[in-house]
Scaffold this motif. Sequence first.
Motif, PDB file in Angstrom:
ATOM      1  N   LEU A 190       3.273 -34.154 -18.274  1.00  0.00           N
ATOM      2  CA  LEU A 190       2.245 -35.030 -18.838  1.00  0.00           C
ATOM      3  C   LEU A 190       2.082 -36.281 -17.983  1.00  0.00           C
ATOM      4  O   LEU A 190       0.956 -36.751 -17.743  1.00  0.00           O
ATOM      5  CB  LEU A 190       2.616 -35.402 -20.272  1.00  0.00           C
ATOM      6  CG  LEU A 190       1.674 -36.357 -21.012  1.00  0.00           C
ATOM      7  CD1 LEU A 190       0.271 -35.784 -21.112  1.00  0.00           C
ATOM      8  CD2 LEU A 190       2.228 -36.658 -22.406  1.00  0.00           C
ATOM      9  N   GLY A 191       3.194 -36.830 -17.493  1.00  0.00           N
ATOM     10  CA  GLY A 191       3.135 -38.035 -16.668  1.00  0.00           C
ATOM     11  C   GLY A 191       2.377 -37.815 -15.375  1.00  0.00           C
ATOM     12  O   GLY A 191       1.534 -38.628 -14.985  1.00  0.00           O
ATOM     13  N   THR A 192       2.649 -36.703 -14.704  1.00  0.00           N
ATOM     14  CA  THR A 192       1.958 -36.392 -13.445  1.00  0.00           C
ATOM     15  C   THR A 192       0.466 -36.192 -13.672  1.00  0.00           C
ATOM     16  O   THR A 192      -0.365 -36.724 -12.931  1.00  0.00           O
ATOM     17  CB  THR A 192       2.567 -35.129 -12.806  1.00  0.00           C
ATOM     18  OG1 THR A 192       3.956 -35.349 -12.560  1.00  0.00           O
ATOM     19  CG2 THR A 192       1.869 -34.796 -11.501  1.00  0.00           C
ATOM     20  N   ALA A 193       0.123 -35.425 -14.691  1.00  0.00           N
ATOM     21  CA  ALA A 193      -1.289 -35.196 -15.013  1.00  0.00           C
ATOM     22  C   ALA A 193      -1.988 -36.510 -15.342  1.00  0.00           C
ATOM     23  O   ALA A 193      -3.129 -36.745 -14.928  1.00  0.00           O
ATOM     24  CB  ALA A 193      -1.410 -34.225 -16.182  1.00  0.00           C
ATOM     25  N   GLY A 194      -1.282 -37.385 -16.072  1.00  0.00           N
ATOM     26  CA  GLY A 194      -1.866 -38.673 -16.444  1.00  0.00           C
ATOM     27  C   GLY A 194      -2.106 -39.584 -15.259  1.00  0.00           C
ATOM     28  O   GLY A 194      -3.150 -40.232 -15.168  1.00  0.00           O
ATOM     29  N   VAL A 195      -1.144 -39.628 -14.337  1.00  0.00           N
ATOM     30  CA  VAL A 195      -1.298 -40.478 -13.150  1.00  0.00           C
ATOM     31  C   VAL A 195      -2.476 -40.004 -12.297  1.00  0.00           C
ATOM     32  O   VAL A 195      -3.313 -40.803 -11.862  1.00  0.00           O
ATOM     33  CB  VAL A 195       0.001 -40.490 -12.311  1.00  0.00           C
ATOM     34  CG1 VAL A 195      -0.246 -41.105 -10.935  1.00  0.00           C
ATOM     35  CG2 VAL A 195       1.087 -41.267 -13.035  1.00  0.00           C
ATOM     36  N   VAL A 196      -2.555 -38.703 -12.055  1.00  0.00           N
ATOM     37  CA  VAL A 196      -3.649 -38.162 -11.228  1.00  0.00           C
ATOM     38  C   VAL A 196      -5.003 -38.377 -11.899  1.00  0.00           C
ATOM     39  O   VAL A 196      -5.955 -38.843 -11.257  1.00  0.00           O
ATOM     40  CB  VAL A 196      -3.411 -36.660 -10.953  1.00  0.00           C
ATOM     41  CG1 VAL A 196      -4.611 -36.059 -10.222  1.00  0.00           C
ATOM     42  CG2 VAL A 196      -2.149 -36.462 -10.130  1.00  0.00           C
ATOM     43  N   THR A 200      -3.642 -28.662 -20.643  1.00  0.00           N
ATOM     44  CA  THR A 200      -2.397 -27.912 -20.804  1.00  0.00           C
ATOM     45  C   THR A 200      -1.199 -28.856 -20.771  1.00  0.00           C
ATOM     46  O   THR A 200      -0.253 -28.721 -21.561  1.00  0.00           O
ATOM     47  CB  THR A 200      -2.260 -26.855 -19.694  1.00  0.00           C
ATOM     48  OG1 THR A 200      -3.367 -25.954 -19.765  1.00  0.00           O
ATOM     49  CG2 THR A 200      -0.963 -26.068 -19.839  1.00  0.00           C
ATOM     50  N   ALA A 201      -1.238 -29.818 -19.864  1.00  0.00           N
ATOM     51  CA  ALA A 201      -0.132 -30.782 -19.748  1.00  0.00           C
ATOM     52  C   ALA A 201       0.014 -31.629 -21.008  1.00  0.00           C
ATOM     53  O   ALA A 201       1.125 -32.042 -21.365  1.00  0.00           O
ATOM     54  CB  ALA A 201      -0.356 -31.684 -18.531  1.00  0.00           C
ATOM     55  N   ALA A 202      -1.094 -31.893 -21.693  1.00  0.00           N
ATOM     56  CA  ALA A 202      -1.065 -32.761 -22.872  1.00  0.00           C
ATOM     57  C   ALA A 202      -0.910 -31.999 -24.191  1.00  0.00           C
ATOM     58  O   ALA A 202      -0.770 -32.617 -25.243  1.00  0.00           O
ATOM     59  CB  ALA A 202      -2.352 -33.592 -22.929  1.00  0.00           C
ATOM     60  N   ARG A 251      -1.021 -39.378 -25.745  1.00  0.00           N
ATOM     61  CA  ARG A 251      -1.498 -38.252 -24.940  1.00  0.00           C
ATOM     62  C   ARG A 251      -2.932 -37.872 -25.313  1.00  0.00           C
ATOM     63  O   ARG A 251      -3.653 -37.254 -24.534  1.00  0.00           O
ATOM     64  CB  ARG A 251      -0.603 -37.031 -25.149  1.00  0.00           C
ATOM     65  CG  ARG A 251      -0.899 -36.331 -26.490  1.00  0.00           C
ATOM     66  CD  ARG A 251       0.029 -35.185 -26.808  1.00  0.00           C
ATOM     67  NE  ARG A 251      -0.451 -34.409 -27.938  1.00  0.00           N
ATOM     68  CZ  ARG A 251      -0.373 -34.766 -29.201  1.00  0.00           C
ATOM     69  NH1 ARG A 251       0.170 -35.936 -29.516  1.00  0.00           N
ATOM     70  NH2 ARG A 251      -0.829 -34.000 -30.157  1.00  0.00           N
ATOM     71  N   LEU A 252      -3.346 -38.265 -26.528  1.00  0.00           N
ATOM     72  CA  LEU A 252      -4.692 -37.929 -26.998  1.00  0.00           C
ATOM     73  C   LEU A 252      -5.783 -38.592 -26.164  1.00  0.00           C
ATOM     74  O   LEU A 252      -6.956 -38.226 -26.272  1.00  0.00           O
ATOM     75  CB  LEU A 252      -4.849 -38.326 -28.468  1.00  0.00           C
ATOM     76  CG  LEU A 252      -3.980 -37.533 -29.451  1.00  0.00           C
ATOM     77  CD1 LEU A 252      -4.142 -38.082 -30.858  1.00  0.00           C
ATOM     78  CD2 LEU A 252      -4.334 -36.052 -29.409  1.00  0.00           C
ATOM     79  N   LEU A 309      -3.563 -44.294 -16.966  1.00  0.00           N
ATOM     80  CA  LEU A 309      -2.612 -44.575 -15.886  1.00  0.00           C
ATOM     81  C   LEU A 309      -1.423 -45.399 -16.393  1.00  0.00           C
ATOM     82  O   LEU A 309      -0.261 -45.091 -16.084  1.00  0.00           O
ATOM     83  CB  LEU A 309      -3.335 -45.310 -14.754  1.00  0.00           C
ATOM     84  CG  LEU A 309      -2.546 -45.565 -13.466  1.00  0.00           C
ATOM     85  CD1 LEU A 309      -2.052 -44.253 -12.874  1.00  0.00           C
ATOM     86  CD2 LEU A 309      -3.419 -46.305 -12.471  1.00  0.00           C
ATOM     87  N   VAL A 310      -1.707 -46.432 -17.192  1.00  0.00           N
ATOM     88  CA  VAL A 310      -0.651 -47.282 -17.746  1.00  0.00           C
ATOM     89  C   VAL A 310       0.255 -46.469 -18.669  1.00  0.00           C
ATOM     90  O   VAL A 310       1.499 -46.562 -18.600  1.00  0.00           O
ATOM     91  CB  VAL A 310      -1.246 -48.492 -18.486  1.00  0.00           C
ATOM     92  CG1 VAL A 310      -0.168 -49.214 -19.283  1.00  0.00           C
ATOM     93  CG2 VAL A 310      -1.913 -49.445 -17.504  1.00  0.00           C
ATOM     94  N   CYS A 311      -0.349 -45.664 -19.539  1.00  0.00           N
ATOM     95  CA  CYS A 311       0.439 -44.843 -20.479  1.00  0.00           C
ATOM     96  C   CYS A 311       1.292 -43.817 -19.737  1.00  0.00           C
ATOM     97  O   CYS A 311       2.443 -43.568 -20.104  1.00  0.00           O
ATOM     98  CB  CYS A 311      -0.481 -44.140 -21.472  1.00  0.00           C
ATOM     99  SG  CYS A 311      -1.213 -45.230 -22.702  1.00  0.00           S
ATOM    100  N   ALA A 312       0.712 -43.250 -18.677  1.00  0.00           N
ATOM    101  CA  ALA A 312       1.451 -42.239 -17.911  1.00  0.00           C
ATOM    102  C   ALA A 312       2.701 -42.845 -17.272  1.00  0.00           C
ATOM    103  O   ALA A 312       3.780 -42.251 -17.319  1.00  0.00           O
ATOM    104  CB  ALA A 312       0.544 -41.640 -16.843  1.00  0.00           C
ATOM    105  N   ILE A 313       2.539 -44.020 -16.701  1.00  0.00           N
ATOM    106  CA  ILE A 313       3.660 -44.673 -16.026  1.00  0.00           C
ATOM    107  C   ILE A 313       4.686 -45.209 -17.034  1.00  0.00           C
ATOM    108  O   ILE A 313       5.902 -45.102 -16.831  1.00  0.00           O
ATOM    109  CB  ILE A 313       3.140 -45.808 -15.124  1.00  0.00           C
ATOM    110  CG1 ILE A 313       2.293 -45.218 -13.992  1.00  0.00           C
ATOM    111  CG2 ILE A 313       4.308 -46.607 -14.538  1.00  0.00           C
ATOM    112  CD1 ILE A 313       1.560 -46.254 -13.167  1.00  0.00           C
TER     113      ILE A 313
END
Length: 200
Positions: free
Chosen positions: A14-20, A129-131, A139-140, A192-196
């Motif tokens: 989830l973190g990788t998908a969020g950053v990208v 899929t990641a979320a 994640r929503l 991006l902030v949530c992912a990190i």
Amino acid sequence: MYDEYLHAYEKISLGTAGVVMGLALVLLHVLALLKPEATKNALRQAATNISAAQKLLVLDFVWIFLLLLDANWNPLTMNLFDFNKARSILLILCPVICGVLLYYNRKRELLFPRALGLFLLLMALVPLTAAFLKDPVTRLLIPCWWYPVLTLAMFWVGKPYLFRDHMEQFTARPLLYKVVNGIGAVWGAAILVCAIAFWY
């Protein structure tokens, strides 16, 4: 233990998908705000851009072909479950359909909206899929962005002239253009902030 049975999409965190996704949204929307005229011109011309449409459509069908291709070296192979017996037929049809679309849509129809809509449908599967069923609730931010985009994508595939109309209206209204791109940039920054901070 079960990693070998997971599809490549399911192995993306989830973190990788969020950053990208967050970086992509921020960069695209900030660029659109910094260079409005160039972006508006590109959006107006996109519907009839044959060269870009052909390249994007080929990319779409290569992606689909890889999802269908069952090979040990291919991490994108997708389990078709009840349709596994039809895999070989689908693999043959994939380049055939691509060729037909490229040939018959050269001048008659707006090919780029169809190709873009298909690309968005394929791309959405990765972050969604990641979320899927993950914690935390932030994640929503990912599906809440993608579901409206997917709705537009399906309309653009089925009725490509709507893309042309949408882009004309979007670029003709300066306030709407700024608001949409502003929301996109802020939404991307939030992801991006949530992912990190939370998703790794």
